[in-house]
Design a protein around this motif. Structure first.
Motif, PDB file in Angstrom:
ATOM      1  N   PRO A   1       0.803  -1.233   0.000  1.00 28.19           N
ATOM      2  CA  PRO A   1       0.000   0.000   0.000  1.00 28.19           C
ATOM      3  C   PRO A   1       0.834   1.281   0.000  1.00 28.19           C
ATOM      4  O   PRO A   1       0.699   2.138   0.875  1.00 28.19           O
ATOM      5  CB  PRO A   1      -0.801  -0.135   1.296  1.00 28.19           C
ATOM      6  CG  PRO A   1       0.150  -0.843   2.213  1.00 28.19           C
ATOM      7  CD  PRO A   1       0.901  -1.817   1.326  1.00 28.19           C
TER       8      PRO A   1
ATOM      9  N   THR B   1      -2.535  -2.494   4.879  1.00 24.23           N
ATOM     10  CA  THR B   1      -2.229  -1.379   5.775  1.00 24.23           C
ATOM     11  C   THR B   1      -2.030  -1.895   7.197  1.00 24.23           C
ATOM     12  O   THR B   1      -1.091  -1.492   7.895  1.00 24.23           O
ATOM     13  CB  THR B   1      -3.343  -0.328   5.717  1.00 24.23           C
ATOM     14  OG1 THR B   1      -3.494   0.106   4.366  1.00 24.23           O
ATOM     15  CG2 THR B   1      -3.038   0.864   6.601  1.00 24.23           C
TER      16      THR B   1
ATOM     17  N   GLN C   1       3.991 -10.445   1.768  1.00 18.25           N
ATOM     18  CA  GLN C   1       4.153  -9.005   1.565  1.00 18.25           C
ATOM     19  C   GLN C   1       5.617  -8.609   1.628  1.00 18.25           C
ATOM     20  O   GLN C   1       6.100  -7.863   0.780  1.00 18.25           O
ATOM     21  CB  GLN C   1       3.360  -8.234   2.637  1.00 18.25           C
ATOM     22  CG  GLN C   1       2.402  -7.258   2.063  1.00 18.25           C
ATOM     23  CD  GLN C   1       1.754  -6.415   3.140  1.00 18.25           C
ATOM     24  OE1 GLN C   1       1.705  -6.749   4.312  1.00 18.25           O
ATOM     25  NE2 GLN C   1       1.236  -5.293   2.720  1.00 18.25           N
TER      26      GLN C   1
ATOM     27  N   GLY D   1       3.568   1.341  -5.000  1.00 16.18           N
ATOM     28  CA  GLY D   1       2.414   0.573  -4.569  1.00 16.18           C
ATOM     29  C   GLY D   1       2.108  -0.505  -5.598  1.00 16.18           C
ATOM     30  O   GLY D   1       2.281  -0.303  -6.799  1.00 16.18           O
TER      31      GLY D   1
ATOM     32  N   TRP E   1       0.919   4.195  -1.690  1.00 13.26           N
ATOM     33  CA  TRP E   1       0.363   5.246  -2.551  1.00 13.26           C
ATOM     34  C   TRP E   1       0.953   6.597  -2.166  1.00 13.26           C
ATOM     35  O   TRP E   1       0.938   7.525  -2.939  1.00 13.26           O
ATOM     36  CB  TRP E   1      -1.154   5.339  -2.450  1.00 13.26           C
ATOM     37  CG  TRP E   1      -1.918   4.082  -2.232  1.00 13.26           C
ATOM     38  CD1 TRP E   1      -2.978   3.928  -1.377  1.00 13.26           C
ATOM     39  CD2 TRP E   1      -1.770   2.800  -2.851  1.00 13.26           C
ATOM     40  NE1 TRP E   1      -3.452   2.639  -1.431  1.00 13.26           N
ATOM     41  CE2 TRP E   1      -2.736   1.932  -2.324  1.00 13.26           C
ATOM     42  CE3 TRP E   1      -0.882   2.288  -3.787  1.00 13.26           C
ATOM     43  CZ2 TRP E   1      -2.863   0.605  -2.708  1.00 13.26           C
ATOM     44  CZ3 TRP E   1      -1.008   0.951  -4.165  1.00 13.26           C
ATOM     45  CH2 TRP E   1      -1.980   0.140  -3.643  1.00 13.26           C
TER      46      TRP E   1
ATOM     47  N   THR F   1      -6.591  -4.071   0.649  1.00  8.83           N
ATOM     48  CA  THR F   1      -5.870  -2.828   0.937  1.00  8.83           C
ATOM     49  C   THR F   1      -5.872  -2.543   2.434  1.00  8.83           C
ATOM     50  O   THR F   1      -4.845  -2.160   3.003  1.00  8.83           O
ATOM     51  CB  THR F   1      -6.485  -1.662   0.146  1.00  8.83           C
ATOM     52  OG1 THR F   1      -6.425  -1.983  -1.251  1.00  8.83           O
ATOM     53  CG2 THR F   1      -5.742  -0.366   0.402  1.00  8.83           C
ATOM     54  N   GLN F   2      -7.012  -2.750   3.088  1.00  8.55           N
ATOM     55  CA  GLN F   2      -7.069  -2.546   4.533  1.00  8.55           C
ATOM     56  C   GLN F   2      -6.136  -3.523   5.250  1.00  8.55           C
ATOM     57  O   GLN F   2      -5.374  -3.130   6.140  1.00  8.55           O
ATOM     58  CB  GLN F   2      -8.495  -2.724   5.054  1.00  8.55           C
ATOM     59  CG  GLN F   2      -8.614  -2.456   6.547  1.00  8.55           C
ATOM     60  CD  GLN F   2      -9.992  -2.738   7.080  1.00  8.55           C
ATOM     61  OE1 GLN F   2     -10.453  -3.872   7.049  1.00  8.55           O
ATOM     62  NE2 GLN F   2     -10.648  -1.697   7.560  1.00  8.55           N
TER      63      GLN F   2
ATOM     64  N   GLN G   1      -1.054  -4.830   7.946  1.00  7.91           N
ATOM     65  CA  GLN G   1       0.214  -5.561   7.935  1.00  7.91           C
ATOM     66  C   GLN G   1       1.388  -4.604   8.150  1.00  7.91           C
ATOM     67  O   GLN G   1       2.357  -4.937   8.839  1.00  7.91           O
ATOM     68  CB  GLN G   1       0.400  -6.325   6.611  1.00  7.91           C
ATOM     69  CG  GLN G   1      -0.553  -7.476   6.423  1.00  7.91           C
ATOM     70  CD  GLN G   1      -0.270  -8.662   7.329  1.00  7.91           C
ATOM     71  OE1 GLN G   1       0.548  -8.615   8.246  1.00  7.91           O
ATOM     72  NE2 GLN G   1      -0.962  -9.754   7.083  1.00  7.91           N
ATOM     73  N   ARG G   2       1.315  -3.418   7.562  1.00  6.10           N
ATOM     74  CA  ARG G   2       2.387  -2.427   7.769  1.00  6.10           C
ATOM     75  C   ARG G   2       2.439  -2.023   9.240  1.00  6.10           C
ATOM     76  O   ARG G   2       3.514  -1.866   9.818  1.00  6.10           O
ATOM     77  CB  ARG G   2       2.175  -1.184   6.889  1.00  6.10           C
ATOM     78  CG  ARG G   2       2.113  -1.473   5.394  1.00  6.10           C
ATOM     79  CD  ARG G   2       3.214  -2.354   4.885  1.00  6.10           C
ATOM     80  NE  ARG G   2       4.514  -1.712   4.930  1.00  6.10           N
ATOM     81  CZ  ARG G   2       5.629  -2.273   4.496  1.00  6.10           C
ATOM     82  NH1 ARG G   2       5.630  -3.474   3.975  1.00  6.10           N
ATOM     83  NH2 ARG G   2       6.761  -1.630   4.582  1.00  6.10           N
ATOM     84  N   ILE G   3       1.276  -1.851   9.862  1.00  2.00           N
ATOM     85  CA  ILE G   3       1.225  -1.533  11.294  1.00  2.00           C
ATOM     86  C   ILE G   3       1.862  -2.669  12.088  1.00  2.00           C
ATOM     87  O   ILE G   3       2.638  -2.435  13.027  1.00  2.00           O
ATOM     88  CB  ILE G   3      -0.230  -1.272  11.747  1.00  2.00           C
ATOM     89  CG1 ILE G   3      -0.754   0.017  11.106  1.00  2.00           C
ATOM     90  CG2 ILE G   3      -0.331  -1.213  13.269  1.00  2.00           C
ATOM     91  CD1 ILE G   3      -2.238   0.229  11.265  1.00  2.00           C
TER      92      ILE G   3
ATOM     93  N   ARG H   1       5.984   6.694   5.546  1.00  5.19           N
ATOM     94  CA  ARG H   1       6.504   5.369   5.870  1.00  5.19           C
ATOM     95  C   ARG H   1       7.240   5.410   7.199  1.00  5.19           C
ATOM     96  O   ARG H   1       7.600   6.462   7.704  1.00  5.19           O
ATOM     97  CB  ARG H   1       7.506   4.902   4.802  1.00  5.19           C
ATOM     98  CG  ARG H   1       7.070   5.058   3.393  1.00  5.19           C
ATOM     99  CD  ARG H   1       6.402   3.793   2.874  1.00  5.19           C
ATOM    100  NE  ARG H   1       5.768   4.008   1.597  1.00  5.19           N
ATOM    101  CZ  ARG H   1       6.379   4.050   0.428  1.00  5.19           C
ATOM    102  NH1 ARG H   1       7.664   3.914   0.357  1.00  5.19           N
ATOM    103  NH2 ARG H   1       5.703   4.231  -0.673  1.00  5.19           N
TER     104      ARG H   1
END
Length: 150
Positions: free
Chosen positions: A4, A42, A138, A20, A6, A38-39, A44-46, A10
């Motif tokens: 994600p 996001t 990911q 992205g 976009w 997409t949610q 996963q990044r957290i 970061r």
């Protein structure tokens, strides 16, 4: 699998030049599928940030969530599953403002007010295991798609 990226907002060690990406689309992919992917990406990044922050910490952190995501039980449940940890809704309407006030109070040596959180939404281990596998995909995709030399 979604990366994600976009915007360039970061974590400090992430490459801001990574594009992205959405992979795995088929004719059967719906708009709802894309929204969920997409949610989850996001979240996963957290989780990756949480993993980095938790490294070397002896006690389990408490994840208190603020903002619009806490208006959706489904999103909160999914976040708990992705993190593999319970999440709590923040009762503060202005969480950022409270954070700034607590920071100032701390610098002034004043006693800090305790934050009370709602009931925990606990992860489902079966889902958490699937999300850990997704996080590995990911990471792999991000590594393969990062600009050369990074």
């Amino acid at each position: 699998t979604v990366l994600p990226f976009w915007t360039v907002e970061r974590a400090p060690t992430w490459n801001e030049d990574t594009a992205g990406i959405v992979t795995g689309l088929t004719q059967n992919t719906s708009a709802l599928d894309l929204l969920q992917a997409t949610q989850e990406a996001t979240f996963q990044r957290i989780a990756m940030i949480a993993d980095a922050l938790d490294d070397g910490v002896s006690e389990t952190p408490r994840y208190i969530v603020s903002g619009g995501v806490q208006n959706s039980v489904t999103a909160m449940r999914r976040l708990a599953d992705v993190l593999g940890q319970p999440v709590y809704a923040n009762p503060e309407k202005e969480a950022s403002l409270r954070g700034a006030a607590v920071f100032a109070m701390e610098k002034l040596g004043l006693p800090l007010p305790e934050l009370t959180a709602g009931r925990a939404l606990r992860p489902l281990e079966k889902n958490a295991a699937l999300y850990r596998e997704q996080r590995d995909r990911q990471r792999d995709l991000e590594q393969r798609m990062s600009p050369r030399g990074q």
